[in-house]
Design an enzyme around this catalytic site. Structure first.
Site, PDB file in Angstrom:
ATOM      1  N   ARG A 226       0.945  -1.183   0.033  1.00  0.00           N
ATOM      2  CA  ARG A 226      -0.045  -0.033   0.050  1.00  0.00           C
ATOM      3  C   ARG A 226       0.786   1.284   0.125  1.00  0.00           C
ATOM      4  NH1 ARG A 226      -3.271  -2.950  -1.668  1.00  0.00           N
ATOM      5  NH2 ARG A 226      -5.380  -3.391  -0.672  1.00  0.00           N
ATOM      6  N   HIS A 274      -1.848   0.179  -9.762  1.00  0.00           N
ATOM      7  CA  HIS A 274      -2.302  -0.800  -8.757  1.00  0.00           C
ATOM      8  C   HIS A 274      -2.818  -2.092  -9.472  1.00  0.00           C
ATOM      9  CE1 HIS A 274      -4.124  -1.105  -4.474  1.00  0.00           C
ATOM     10  NE2 HIS A 274      -4.137  -2.283  -5.088  1.00  0.00           N
TER      11      HIS A 274
HETATM   12  P1  NDP Z   1      -1.324 -11.815   4.347  1.00  0.00           P
HETATM   13  O1  NDP Z   1      -2.126 -11.529   5.522  1.00  0.00           O
HETATM   14  O2  NDP Z   1      -1.561 -13.246   3.953  1.00  0.00           O
HETATM   15  O3  NDP Z   1       0.175 -11.649   4.900  1.00  0.00           O
HETATM   16  C1  NDP Z   1       0.824 -10.223   5.264  1.00  0.00           C
HETATM   17  C2  NDP Z   1       2.068 -10.574   5.766  1.00  0.00           C
HETATM   18  O4  NDP Z   1       2.525  -9.367   6.146  1.00  0.00           O
HETATM   19  C3  NDP Z   1       2.169 -11.627   6.804  1.00  0.00           C
HETATM   20  O5  NDP Z   1       3.584 -12.470   6.646  1.00  0.00           O
HETATM   21  C4  NDP Z   1       2.357 -10.855   8.155  1.00  0.00           C
HETATM   22  O6  NDP Z   1       3.231 -11.465   9.143  1.00  0.00           O
HETATM   23  C5  NDP Z   1       3.041  -9.744   7.519  1.00  0.00           C
HETATM   24  N1  NDP Z   1       3.016  -8.599   8.509  1.00  0.00           N
HETATM   25  C6  NDP Z   1       1.925  -7.933   8.772  1.00  0.00           C
HETATM   26  N2  NDP Z   1       2.156  -6.894   9.645  1.00  0.00           N
HETATM   27  C7  NDP Z   1       3.442  -7.083   9.991  1.00  0.00           C
HETATM   28  C8  NDP Z   1       4.266  -6.160  10.656  1.00  0.00           C
HETATM   29  N3  NDP Z   1       4.042  -5.244  11.337  1.00  0.00           N
HETATM   30  N4  NDP Z   1       5.431  -6.629  10.442  1.00  0.00           N
HETATM   31  C9  NDP Z   1       6.296  -7.550   9.912  1.00  0.00           C
HETATM   32  N5  NDP Z   1       5.412  -8.430   9.070  1.00  0.00           N
HETATM   33  C10 NDP Z   1       3.979  -7.934   9.132  1.00  0.00           C
HETATM   34  O7  NDP Z   1      -1.703 -10.699   3.363  1.00  0.00           O
HETATM   35  P2  NDP Z   1      -1.420 -11.219   1.510  1.00  0.00           P
HETATM   36  O8  NDP Z   1      -0.176 -11.544   1.481  1.00  0.00           O
HETATM   37  O9  NDP Z   1      -2.653 -12.078   1.092  1.00  0.00           O
HETATM   38  O10 NDP Z   1      -1.476  -9.705   1.058  1.00  0.00           O
HETATM   39  C11 NDP Z   1      -0.650  -8.702   1.566  1.00  0.00           C
HETATM   40  C12 NDP Z   1      -1.010  -7.402   0.858  1.00  0.00           C
HETATM   41  O11 NDP Z   1      -0.725  -7.128  -0.418  1.00  0.00           O
HETATM   42  C13 NDP Z   1      -2.430  -6.929   1.175  1.00  0.00           C
HETATM   43  O12 NDP Z   1      -2.708  -6.719   2.444  1.00  0.00           O
HETATM   44  C14 NDP Z   1      -2.565  -5.737   0.294  1.00  0.00           C
HETATM   45  O13 NDP Z   1      -2.075  -4.416   1.003  1.00  0.00           O
HETATM   46  C15 NDP Z   1      -1.478  -6.101  -0.719  1.00  0.00           C
HETATM   47  N6  NDP Z   1      -1.856  -6.585  -2.162  1.00  0.00           N
HETATM   48  C16 NDP Z   1      -1.765  -5.775  -3.214  1.00  0.00           C
HETATM   49  C17 NDP Z   1      -2.227  -5.883  -4.332  1.00  0.00           C
HETATM   50  C18 NDP Z   1      -1.823  -5.130  -5.613  1.00  0.00           C
HETATM   51  O14 NDP Z   1      -2.163  -5.316  -6.952  1.00  0.00           O
HETATM   52  N7  NDP Z   1      -0.952  -4.161  -5.561  1.00  0.00           N
HETATM   53  C19 NDP Z   1      -3.156  -6.988  -4.568  1.00  0.00           C
HETATM   54  C20 NDP Z   1      -3.246  -7.734  -3.691  1.00  0.00           C
HETATM   55  C21 NDP Z   1      -2.726  -7.456  -2.271  1.00  0.00           C
HETATM   56  P3  NDP Z   1       2.721 -12.737   9.789  1.00  0.00           P
HETATM   57  O15 NDP Z   1       2.829 -13.905   8.849  1.00  0.00           O
HETATM   58  O16 NDP Z   1       3.764 -13.122  10.912  1.00  0.00           O
HETATM   59  O17 NDP Z   1       1.189 -12.687  10.387  1.00  0.00           O
HETATM   60  C1  OXD Z   2      -5.942  -6.089  -2.884  1.00  0.00           C
HETATM   61  C2  OXD Z   2      -5.695  -5.213  -4.022  1.00  0.00           C
HETATM   62  O1  OXD Z   2      -5.752  -5.772  -1.811  1.00  0.00           O
HETATM   63  O2  OXD Z   2      -6.168  -5.567  -5.074  1.00  0.00           O
HETATM   64  O3  OXD Z   2      -6.392  -7.277  -3.301  1.00  0.00           O
HETATM   65  O4  OXD Z   2      -4.919  -4.293  -3.620  1.00  0.00           O
END
Ligand code: NDP
Ligand code: OXD
Length: 311
Positions: A226, A274
């Protein structure tokens, strides 16, 4: 005589609502699926699949049993006063996004490894200058966020032979990926930083000026999480000063990135709108219906958002 109401699964997408509705109806002919705008009595709505829902939109839905997010990042579903704390928010897990996210990261890895960004700049100067090859192993990549998407990306990049480290809140044991808990130390040894984090209070502003400056000279940054996680101006300053090689950004503090923003003019910044990983309707609907069945059977559901940790 009392009549039984068939609960409605409402759909309110940012676009293609009809396509979503058709996909639900095709897979679940017994489910009463309606676009939210067509619902006459909001009390009948038991479930909703939605994204970017306007403030107050959930308020009339007094009998909601679950909200299905049409994406992975759920920051816009949290901290709302129109959605009760007891209504589960269920996000998408992968649903076709992980492969796309890997493609996005790989594009940056190959850009750095094979100097494709340099050749683009050389072309602008009519310069013919082959640059030395290097091994995959020599490229040290760090992935921030090792969840559904980041975990997949890190594992695939490691399988491609890159040297991959990863950072997440909890320790991970992913094939070929060295987990590291100390972000600042990790940054200092990173040549390609790939951030795929959810937006939370902890990750907002995470990649601020002094942290980005910890990256070694010549490092390259990818942000697909983000926009509010990274200080865009600090990044551009570090690129302009020659400390950073460049960046590939998919997400921005304001989207669309305003046409007047100076980022557009930076030749070392690759901008994508995005578009790193799209939600694929068929895969998403399939997954939501599976999760709906689990909710109704009282089973635990992967992707249920933990409101305290905010992802
Ligand atoms: P998940 O919830 O599966 O994974 C999130 C990861 O981030 C986990 O490994 C988590 O750690 C880690 N995390 C969260 N907070 C912290 C922190 N404070 N410090 C360290 N690590 C942290 O999410 P997804 O992988 O499914 O998606 C991730 C993000 O990708 C979404 O939230 C979205 O913002 C973004 N996204 C962007 C898209 C795009 O097109 N640009 C499309 C889809 C998603 P832990 O495993 O220990 O919980
Ligand atoms: C998502 C995205 O979070 O598209 O799925 O950014």
């Amino acid at each position: 005589m009392s009549t039984t109401i068939t609960p409605i699964f409402a759909v309110a997408a940012t676009s293609q609502t009809e396509k979503w509705v058709d996909a639900f109806r095709a897979r679940a002919p017994d489910l009463r699926v309606e676009p939210l705008e067509s619902v006459e009595n909001p009390d009948d709505v038991a479930w909703i699949a939605t994204w970017e829902t306007a403030p107050g939109r959930f308020a009339p839905l007094k009998n909601l049993r679950a909200v299905f997010a049409m994406g992975a990042g759920v920051e816009k579903f949290l901290g709302r006063d129109d959605l009760g704390p007891d209504v589960p928010i269920i996000r998408l897990n992968d649903a076709g996004m992980a492969q796309q996210m890997y493609d996005y990261a790989l594009y940056a890895a190959l850009t750095v490894l094979r100097n494709f960004d340099q050749y683009d700049r050389d072309k602008a100067n009519f310069t013919w200058k082959p640059r030395a090859p290097r091994t995959h192993q020599s490229l040290r990549i760090t992935v921030l966020g090792l969840g559904t998407l980041g975990g997949y990306v890190a594992t695939r990049l490691a399988a491609d032979g890159f040297t991959v480290a990863g950072w997440s809140r909890s320790r991970k044991d992913l094939p070929g990926v060295r987990w590291h808990g100390a972000l600042d130390m990790l940054l200092a040894e990173t040549e390609l930083l790939v951030s795929i984090l959810p937006l939370t209070d902890e990750t907002r502003g995470l990649l601020h000026a002094s942290r980005l400056a910890l990256l070694p000279r010549g490092a390259y940054v990818v942000n697909a999480g983000r926009g509010d996680q990274l200080d865009l101006n600090a990044l551009l300053n570090l690129i302009d000063s020659g400390h950073l090689r460049g960046a590939q950004l998919d997400v921005f503090p304001t989207e669309p990135l305003p046409a007047t923003h100076h980022a557009w003019e930076n030749p070392s910044l690759r901008i994508t709108p995005h578009a790193a990983a799209f939600t694929l309707i068929d895969e998403a609907v399939e997954q939501m219906l599976d999760k709906l069945g689990r909710i109704e059977r009282g089973e635990t559901v992967e992707g249920t958002v933990d409101r305290l940790r905010a992802y």
